[in-house]
Design an enzyme around this catalytic site. Structure first.
Site, PDB file in Angstrom:
ATOM      1  N   ASN A 185       0.815  -1.227   0.000  1.00  0.00           N
ATOM      2  CA  ASN A 185       0.000   0.000   0.000  1.00  0.00           C
ATOM      3  C   ASN A 185       0.848   1.278   0.000  1.00  0.00           C
ATOM      4  O   ASN A 185       0.313   2.363   0.167  1.00  0.00           O
ATOM      5  CB  ASN A 185      -0.958   0.000   1.196  1.00  0.00           C
ATOM      6  CG  ASN A 185      -0.236   0.119   2.535  1.00  0.00           C
ATOM      7  OD1 ASN A 185       0.984   0.273   2.584  1.00  0.00           O
ATOM      8  ND2 ASN A 185      -0.989   0.041   3.607  1.00  0.00           N
ATOM      9  N   LYS A 186       2.147   1.171  -0.219  1.00  0.00           N
ATOM     10  CA  LYS A 186       2.993   2.373  -0.180  1.00  0.00           C
ATOM     11  C   LYS A 186       2.990   3.065  -1.560  1.00  0.00           C
ATOM     12  O   LYS A 186       2.375   2.574  -2.502  1.00  0.00           O
ATOM     13  CB  LYS A 186       4.398   1.997   0.286  1.00  0.00           C
ATOM     14  CG  LYS A 186       4.414   1.429   1.721  1.00  0.00           C
ATOM     15  CD  LYS A 186       4.164   2.482   2.785  1.00  0.00           C
ATOM     16  CE  LYS A 186       3.706   1.975   4.134  1.00  0.00           C
ATOM     17  NZ  LYS A 186       4.589   1.119   4.884  1.00  0.00           N
TER      18      LYS A 186
END
Ligand SMILES: *Cc1c(COP(=O)(O)O)cnc(C)c1O
Length: 384
Positions: A185-186
Site C-alpha cells: 500500500n505504499k
C-alpha cells in the site's frame, strides 16, 4: 447503496511490471541478481546526491540493518515518535536497545523536535523521525539537535517517496541512513520490499554484508563474477534480508512512475482539500512552502463541533462502501510498548488527540475524480 466497495488502498501495476517479472522468471535468476542491481542503481540515480542504495526485502529489514550499522547496542536509547507503525520501534528492540517515545508536533504530525531535545540522556545514541503521511518532518531543526548532541539520525521514510524537505529529496538529507518501504500500500510497491539509502560508505558496507548472512560477497557476485569462486567468508552473524529479482522487476517500473504517481495523489489531495474547506473537518498538514508531499496518506481530523465519534464516523463510511483506516493506533496504547515502558496517554497529548479524532481516507492513483467525489459525498453524509 449498491455501488461496489471502495478499498482503502490499491496498487497500480502496469504491463511493464508484469513483463519484467516474467522476464525474471524466464531468466532462471529469481533471487538477488541483475534486476536488483539495476533497481538499486536506478534508485540511487532517482535520488541523486551521491547516495548508495541497498535493496532489502522490507523497510523493517532496512531499518534493522541501518540501526545495526550505526552501532546501536543493548543499553542504548533511541528516540522516536509514538505516532507510527510498530516497525519503527521494534527494530530498536531487535538490537536490545530501548526506544524513548516522544509526542508529535500538531502542525506536522511528525516528531516534535523540542520533545526530542528534552528526551536526550547520556544513553541516547540515535533519533528515528518518521515523515508521517509523506509530509517531511522538520529535519533542519532535528539535524541541528542531533549534531549538537552527537547523535545519529535514521529516517523512517516508509511514506516519503518522493518527498522533499527544504527543497531536497528525502534520502539525500544530512542524516546517516534513510529507509523506504515498497509494501503493497505504499507510494510505489514491490509487493514486499524496501531500500536502505546512505552516503556513509561504512554504513553501506556493513548493511550489504549483514543483509546476506554476514557474508562478505553476495550470491550474484559469487556465482557470476569473472573469476567464479566457491569461496566466501562469514564475518558476522548476519540476516536474510536480500531483495529478490522478482520484486526488483516490479520496483524498476514502479520507480519510473513515482513522480507521476505523486502528481496523481497530490491532485486527489487538492480535490479533498477543496471539498472539505467549508466542512467541520481539519485537513492534513500541507508540506512546507515549495516542498513536495508524497501524499501517501490523507488523514482528516473531525472538528470538535462534530458530535459523531470517530469510530462511528468510520462505520458510517463503511456502510456507504468506503474503506478507511486509522494512522495510527499510537504505540503508547499498544500493550507491549505501554506495559514495557509504562506509557500513558497523558505523556502524549497531541498523538492521543489525533488518534481519537482522525481517520485516513482512500488516496491512490487508481482513483478517478468520480470515485473521489463518491468519497466526498460519503463524508458529507457521515457528518449529518
Ligand atoms: C509500512 C511502514 C513500515 C514498514 O514497512 P515494511 O516494508 O512493511 O517493512 C515502517 N514504518 C512505517 C511508518 C510504515 O508505514
Amino acid at each position: 447503496m449498491n455501488q461496489s466497495f471502495l478499498p482503502f488502498a490499491l496498487p497500480e501495476i502496469g504491463e511493464e511490471e508484469i513483463a519484467e517479472v516474467v522476464s525474471a522468471l524466464r531468466s532462471g535468476w529469481v533471487t538477488t541478481g541483475p534486476k536488483t542491481k539495476q533497481f538499486e542503481a536506478d534508485f540511487a540515480e532517482f535520488l541523486g546526491g551521491g547516495v548508495e542504495a541497498i535493496a532489502v526485502n522490507s523497510a523493517t529489514a532496512g531499518l534493522h540493518l541501518g540501526l545495526e550499522a550505526l552501532g546501536i547496542e543493548p543499553g542504548d536509547e533511541v528516540i522516536t515518535t509514538t505516532h507510527t507503525f510498530t516497525a519503527t520501534a521494534e527494530i530498536i528492540r531487535y538490537l536490545g536497545a530501548d526506544p524513548v517515545f516522544v509526542d508529535v508536533d500538531a502542525k506536522t504530525l511528525c516528531i516534535d523536535v523540542a520533545a526530542v531535545a528534552a528526551a536526550i540522556t547520556p544513553r541516547t545514541k540515535a533519533i528515528i523521525p518518521v515523515h508521517f503521511g509523506g509530509r517531511a518532518a522538520d529535519m533542519d531543526a532535528l539535524l541541528a539537535v542531533a549534531r549538537k548532541h552527537g547523535l545519529r539520525v535514521m529516517e523512517d521514510a516508509a511514506h516519503a517517496l518522493p518527498t522533499t524537505c527544504s527543497g531536497k529529496l528525502v534520502g539525500t538529507l544530512d542524516s546517516d541512513v534513510t529507509v523506504f518501504s515498497f509494501y503493497a500500500n505504499k507510494t510505489i510497491t514491490t509487493g514486499e520490499g524496501g531500500m536502505l539509502v546512505t552516503r556513509n560508505p561504512e554504513v553501506a558496507k556493513r548493511a550489504r554484508v549483514m543483509r546476506l548472512h554476514g557474508i562478505n560477497r553476495d550470491a550474484f557476485d559469487r556465482f557470476t563474477a569473472k573469476a567464479p569462486s566457491w569461496h566466501y567468508e562469514v564475518v558476522a552473524p548476519g540476516f536474510k534480508y536480500n531483495m529478490t529479482d522478482i520484486a526488483a522487476s516490479m520496483g524498476i517500473h514502479q520507480l519510473r512512475k513515482a513522480n507521476a504517481f505523486q502528481q496523481k495523489r497530490a491532485q486527489i489531495a487538492a480535490l479533498y482539500d477543496a471539498a472539505f474547506a467549508d466542512l467541520p473537518i481539519i485537513c492534513p498538514p500541507q508540506s512546507a512552502k515549495g516542498d513536495v508531499h508524497s501524499w501517501h496518506l490523507y488523514v482528516i481530523q473531525l472538528d470538535d463541533s462534530v458530535t459523531v465519534g470517530r469510530d462511528q464516523f468510520i462505520e458510517r463510511l463503511y456502510a456507504q462502501g468506503i474503506g478507511c483506516s486509522v494512522h495510527y493506533i499510537p504505540l503508547h496504547l499498544q500493550p507491549y510498548w505501554r506495559d514495557t515502558y509504562k506509557l500513558t496517554p497523558d505523556m502524549f497529548p497531541v498523538s492521543q488527540r489525533i488518534y481519537e479524532r482522525t481517520l485516513s481516507l482512500p488516496i491512490y492513483t487508481l482513483m478517478t475524480e468520480t470515485v473521489v467525489a463518491r468519497v466526498v459525498a460519503a463524508v458529507k453524509e457521515a457528518l449529518r
